[in-house]
Design a protein around this motif. Structure first.
Motif, PDB file in Angstrom:
ATOM      1  N   THR A 178       0.835  -1.210   0.000  1.00  0.00           N
ATOM      2  CA  THR A 178       0.000   0.000   0.000  1.00  0.00           C
ATOM      3  C   THR A 178       0.865   1.254   0.000  1.00  0.00           C
ATOM      4  O   THR A 178       0.589   2.214  -0.745  1.00  0.00           O
ATOM      5  N   ALA A 179       1.905   1.266   0.819  1.00  0.00           N
ATOM      6  CA  ALA A 179       2.801   2.428   0.868  1.00  0.00           C
ATOM      7  C   ALA A 179       3.476   2.658  -0.481  1.00  0.00           C
ATOM      8  O   ALA A 179       3.605   3.804  -0.937  1.00  0.00           O
ATOM      9  N   VAL A 180       3.902   1.589  -1.123  1.00  0.00           N
ATOM     10  CA  VAL A 180       4.522   1.697  -2.451  1.00  0.00           C
ATOM     11  C   VAL A 180       3.506   2.208  -3.469  1.00  0.00           C
ATOM     12  O   VAL A 180       3.805   3.082  -4.299  1.00  0.00           O
ATOM     13  N   ALA A 181       2.275   1.684  -3.406  1.00  0.00           N
ATOM     14  CA  ALA A 181       1.228   2.095  -4.349  1.00  0.00           C
ATOM     15  C   ALA A 181       0.874   3.570  -4.198  1.00  0.00           C
ATOM     16  O   ALA A 181       0.584   4.249  -5.183  1.00  0.00           O
ATOM     17  N   PHE A 182       0.916   4.079  -2.964  1.00  0.00           N
ATOM     18  CA  PHE A 182       0.657   5.508  -2.758  1.00  0.00           C
ATOM     19  C   PHE A 182       1.652   6.337  -3.575  1.00  0.00           C
ATOM     20  O   PHE A 182       1.271   7.341  -4.197  1.00  0.00           O
ATOM     21  N   GLY A 183       2.918   5.925  -3.553  1.00  0.00           N
ATOM     22  CA  GLY A 183       3.925   6.644  -4.326  1.00  0.00           C
ATOM     23  C   GLY A 183       3.717   6.494  -5.820  1.00  0.00           C
ATOM     24  O   GLY A 183       3.857   7.464  -6.574  1.00  0.00           O
ATOM     25  N   LEU A 184       3.366   5.289  -6.270  1.00  0.00           N
ATOM     26  CA  LEU A 184       3.153   5.060  -7.702  1.00  0.00           C
ATOM     27  C   LEU A 184       2.002   5.909  -8.226  1.00  0.00           C
ATOM     28  O   LEU A 184       2.023   6.360  -9.377  1.00  0.00           O
ATOM     29  N   LEU A 185       0.986   6.112  -7.395  1.00  0.00           N
ATOM     30  CA  LEU A 185      -0.194   6.875  -7.821  1.00  0.00           C
ATOM     31  C   LEU A 185      -0.066   8.368  -7.514  1.00  0.00           C
ATOM     32  O   LEU A 185      -0.943   9.140  -7.893  1.00  0.00           O
TER      33      LEU A 185
END
Length: 398
Positions: A134-141
């Motif tokens: 989730t933390a990684v996805a926040f950055g990707l988005l």
């Protein structure tokens, strides 16, 4: 404008629901998998599939790994996050913040410490992957700010590592302190500790959909099927509107104002209550003289509160004053951008706050406690301390 995600938690929230919704919004599942595997989990894999819940399409996220029986402490998880070569610093910090919410709750529930408490369900590989993913996805988005709806927990009982407990589970309930809870008579665990921690660590406000322009909508599926409603988490992704983002050079956030008219508490009680409110996270507390029915002199106690602390602050007001009712309303706050500085003067260092003015330029405000302390030490006035600090700051900024 800011990139905003709004979590619509009609059926609660869990780690896999969150991850599924973010993948549906466009976060690359293979990039998330690579990042999580770099934590020292080479045998882990992540997949996603389209499923239907009550006829509605959603993404189900899957974390696959060999069986394990490890019980990890917080420092073990921090070590795993720190050694992740494909997780950037911002994502690492966010993942640690989410785990911190769980650790604080678990330590309180089990009367332990952050160092000694060990994770059960949330320390499992799939939960670690959900949180770091989730933390990684926040950055990707490119998500910059988060808002969420009130959160339903469900009702009934579940069995966890420590036996049978009521819903919400003890750790979940503690994490959700100060978060608005939506009523639900569904006999199931709708919100898990992982989901609660994600919301607590990321959400700046709780309530209806904020002013925003929607760019994409993601649906993350839960594992169970619910009767009468889709077990999905909906996340709206977009930009804050011009009204919500405020004028150029001005930050905007949301707060809740709590108000109570009180005519039978002593000044000492109100002062004590104000101290307790500040200690519990109130942004500001002030008292306004007013006249109530029958011409009684009274005080309106007003508290500006972060949305996540409303429940705790209301409880303090009820416990430490004679209030029998509290009004609450949500407000937008426009704030000048600020930073803290320490200014060297001939009297010694003085802390100050520098604000950026919308039309250009800056303004310095000296910390009063520092001015008083130095004035006492050097047998001079606070005005002299402020003048010396302002002159020194002005010279350094020429």
């Amino acid at each position: 404008m800011a990139r905003i995600a709004y979590f619509d938690c009609l059926s609660g929230i869990s780690g896999d629901m969150t991850l599924g919704a973010l993948v549906d919004l466009g976060a690359d599942v293979s990039a998330i998998e690579s990042a999580v595997r770099s934590m020292g989990l080479p045998e882990l894999s992540m997949t996603s599939e389209i499923v239907k819940k009550c006829g509605f399409r959603a993404i189900q996220a899957h974390v696959n790994h060999p069986p394990e029986h490890a019980h990890r402490h917080l420092h073990h998880i921090h070590e795993m996050i720190d050694r992740a070569t494909e997780v950037d610093t911002a994502a690492k910090d966010l993942a640690k913040k989410i785990f911190q919410e769980v650790a604080v709750a678990e330590a309180k529930v089990h009367n332990s410490t952050l160092e000694k408490v060990h994770f059960h369900e949330v320390g499992a590989i799939d939960s670690i992957a959900d949180i770091v993913g989730t933390a990684v996805a926040f950055g990707l988005l490119g998500i910059e700010t988060v808002a969420a709806s009130p959160v339903p927990t469900g009702t009934g009982t579940i069995t966890i590592a420590h036996g049978r407990v009521s819903i919400p589970a003890p750790a979940t309930a503690d994490i959700l302190r100060g978060v608005p809870i939506a009523p639900s008579d569904i006999e199931a665990e709708l919100t898990t500790p992982t989901g609660a921690a994600i919301l607590k660590a990321t959400s700046q406000s709780f309530g209806p959909v904020p002013g925003m322009t929607i760019d994409a909508i993601g649906y993350g599926a839960g594992t169970r099927d619910l009767e009468g409603q889709a077990n999905v988490l909906r996340v709206l992704l977009g930009q804050t509107t011009d009204i919500a983002s405020g004028p150029a050079g001005v930050e905007v956030d949301r707060a809740v104002v709590l108000e109570s008219n009180i005519d039978d508490s002593t000044p000492e009680q109100l002062a004590d209550c104000a101290d307790r409110l500040f200690a519990a996270g109130a942004l500001d507390v002030f008292q306004i003289p007013c006249t109530m029915k029958k011409g009684r002199a009274a005080t309106m106690l007003s508290v500006i509160a972060p949305p996540s602390r409303v429940g705790t602050l209301e409880q303090i007001i009820f416990q430490h004053t004679s209030s029998i009712g509290i009004r609450r309303h949500q407000v937008d706050r426009h704030k000048l951008i600020r930073r803290s500085e320490t200014i060297e003067t001939k009297y010694g260092p003085v802390r100050g706050k520098v604000v950026e003015l919308p039309g250009g330029g800056q303004r310095l405000t000296i910390e009063d406690d520092d001015a008083r302390s130095l004035a006492t030490d050097h047998q001079t006035t606070t005005a002299a301390i402020r003048y010396a600090a302002t002159e020194s700051w002005s010279r350094s900024n020429q």
